[in-house]
Design a protein around this motif. Structure first.
Motif, PDB file in Angstrom:
ATOM      1  N   TRP A 190     -13.402  -6.537  -4.624  1.00 57.50           N
ATOM      2  CA  TRP A 190     -13.594  -5.280  -5.365  1.00 57.50           C
ATOM      3  C   TRP A 190     -15.014  -4.754  -5.163  1.00 57.50           C
ATOM      4  O   TRP A 190     -15.222  -3.554  -4.948  1.00 57.50           O
ATOM      5  CB  TRP A 190     -13.311  -5.503  -6.845  1.00 57.50           C
ATOM      6  N   THR A 193     -15.995  -1.178  -3.442  1.00 56.33           N
ATOM      7  CA  THR A 193     -16.694  -0.168  -4.236  1.00 56.33           C
ATOM      8  C   THR A 193     -18.017   0.223  -3.576  1.00 56.33           C
ATOM      9  O   THR A 193     -18.352   1.417  -3.484  1.00 56.33           O
ATOM     10  CB  THR A 193     -16.947  -0.690  -5.665  1.00 56.33           C
ATOM     11  N   HIS A 231      -7.404  -1.754 -10.247  1.00 56.51           N
ATOM     12  CA  HIS A 231      -8.863  -1.875 -10.318  1.00 56.51           C
ATOM     13  C   HIS A 231      -9.524  -1.439  -9.013  1.00 56.51           C
ATOM     14  O   HIS A 231     -10.634  -0.892  -9.035  1.00 56.51           O
ATOM     15  CB  HIS A 231      -9.245  -3.315 -10.668  1.00 56.51           C
ATOM     16  N   LEU A 232      -8.853  -1.672  -7.885  1.00 61.24           N
ATOM     17  CA  LEU A 232      -9.391  -1.171  -6.617  1.00 61.24           C
ATOM     18  C   LEU A 232      -9.387   0.357  -6.596  1.00 61.24           C
ATOM     19  O   LEU A 232     -10.325   0.985  -6.103  1.00 61.24           O
ATOM     20  CB  LEU A 232      -8.573  -1.720  -5.450  1.00 61.24           C
ATOM     21  N   GLY A 238     -12.275   1.496  -8.564  1.00 55.98           N
ATOM     22  CA  GLY A 238     -13.507   1.433  -7.780  1.00 55.98           C
ATOM     23  C   GLY A 238     -13.648   2.630  -6.855  1.00 55.98           C
ATOM     24  O   GLY A 238     -14.746   3.176  -6.699  1.00 55.98           O
TER      25      GLY A 238
END
Length: 427
Positions: free
Chosen positions: A27, A31, A155-156, A159
């Motif tokens: 991650w 990001t 969550h990716l 990011g």
């Protein structure tokens, strides 16, 4: 693994991916990588205009060369990623992009930089980005459990939204404070940090083995195999059609947004920034809660539900007026961002789960080739409709087109599937 069962999602409570060290590193890499790319999206055009005297058309060519590699190299990238250690390939792409980007300020420092060099660097960096993205989209299933794919992809996506929110602003600030040359170097540094984070991941490299025959298929046959799997799959095919339609109409709308805000809605530059920031913030928030939302609605069902539910709140966009009416545009853009993050999270997770490991990279590449390949045509379509019938008519067509995109899913087997089929919950 082409099952389209209706409800085989495990019922147990899964551990958060934030407790997975390797996921945190992946991650962080993505990001930082995305943020650096967004910085260069501002800094390189500024470098071209301020240091090299580039015209508007020449700056536009930089953007075109950034996207062109996705149309040309996505399918070959899928075969290469399937045949090489993926994490090492990603690290190579990061380090190579760092050197390419660093060559621009070094050349400018010695008075040797030219627009030709900028075009070569942007094109080569774009090619490496294609290979990196295909490998990156294939890496997650080897790092998290199958039951964590939706949360991990969410969550990716968060990011990515943060990068889209922070990167352009940081690029402008850096260029203003330290100059475009040093701002471009910041992008190179981001690629270096990304490579270091990937190097710290401790999961073993997976080398997919060929199935069906003892000999490796030819390059062309391997490309056809990956693309054919997606096209023949009863769920991946409508998902690809939906993704392509969304990208087409969204990019048609994207090319008109700034003109619409400034000329028709009389928004100030600061207000334009606020409107787009709200959209990106909405996408980031959706990424945080994507796993929870998908589990409540259905990890597969969320694909078409999120898009259909967004339509009514986006319809007022073409009817916004100056003043408080700008809020209609801001709400619509935020809802579009949220719905697309939820959709992309579920769509990517579904593909990662149902594709055989030895085909996943080629399937990802095939999706990139088609879904990203329509982007320049969408931008041209938006401009053509706006020129012929007016910008509000063009925006109406775009909004209706995005709202109609999930019909590919509603009239497909996906409509009867609540959750993504999980065949190996324990991995």
């Amino acid at each position: 693994m082409t099952s389209t069962g209706t409800d085989n999602a495990p019922k147990q409570r899964t551990v958060s991916v934030w407790r997975n060290r390797n996921f945190l590193l992946l991650w962080g890499s993505q990001t930082v990588n995305e943020t650096g790319a967004r910085i260069s999206g501002v800094a390189i055009p500024l470098l071209a205009t301020s240091q090299l005297g580039a015209s508007t058309f020449e700056v536009s060519a930089i953007t075109a060369l950034t996207w062109l590699p996705f149309l040309v190299f996505s399918l070959p990238a899928g075969v290469v990623v399937d045949r090489l250690p993926r994490r090492r390939l990603m690290i190579f792409c990061d380090l190579a992009r760092m050197l390419l980007i660093a060559s621009l300020p070094i050349g400018a420092l010695f008075g040797a930089a030219t627009l030709t060099q900028v075009y070569v660097v942007v094109t080569a960096t774009g090619i490496l980005t294609v290979f990196f993205n295909v490998a990156f989209r294939t890496q997650l299933p080897g790092i998290v459990e199958d039951t964590q794919l939706v949360e991990g992809n969410g969550h990716l996506s968060m990011g990515q939204s943060v990068a889209k929110l922070v990167g352009p602003a940081a690029g402008g600030v850096f260029a203003g404070a330290i100059g475009a040359l040093r701002a471009v170097l910041a992008n190179g540094a981001a690629f270096l940090v990304s490579a270091c984070l990937l190097g710290l991941i401790r999961t073993p490299e997976q080398r997919p083995t060929a199935t069906g025959s003892a000999t490796r298929p030819t390059f062309t046959a391997a490309v056809r195999e990956g693309l054919g799997f997606v096209v023949r799959h009863p769920v991946l095919r409508p998902l690809l059609a939906c993704s392509s339609a969304i990208n087409f109409f969204f990019m048609a709308m994207t090319g008109l947004q700034v003109v619409y805000l400034v000329d028709d809605l009389e928004a100030s530059p600061s207000m334009v920034g606020v409107v787009f920031s709200l959209g990106m913030a909405g996408g980031a928030l959706a990424g945080v809660f994507a796993g929870r939302i998908a589990r409540r609605i259905g990890t597969a069902r969320i694909t078409w539900v999120s898009l259909l539910a967004a339509g009514p709140l986006c319809l007022p966009i073409p009817f916004a007026r100056p003043g408080w009416g700008i809020s209609l545009f801001a709400i619509g853009l935020t809802v579009i961002s949220i719905s697309q993050v939820l959709y992309n999270t579920a769509e990517t997770s579904y593909r990662q789960q149902v594709c055989p490991p030895e085909l996943l990279a080629r399937a990802n590449a095939s999706v990139l080739w088609v879904a990203f390949g329509v982007i320049p045509f969408g931008a041209l379509f938006g401009g053509a409709v706006a020129s012929a019938f007016g910008i509000r008519t063009a925006l109406t067509v775009c909004v209706l087109g995005m709202w109609a995109s999930p019909l590919f899913l509603v009239f497909s087997p996906l409509r009867t599937i609540r959750n993504i089929p999980i065949e190996n919950p324990g991995k």
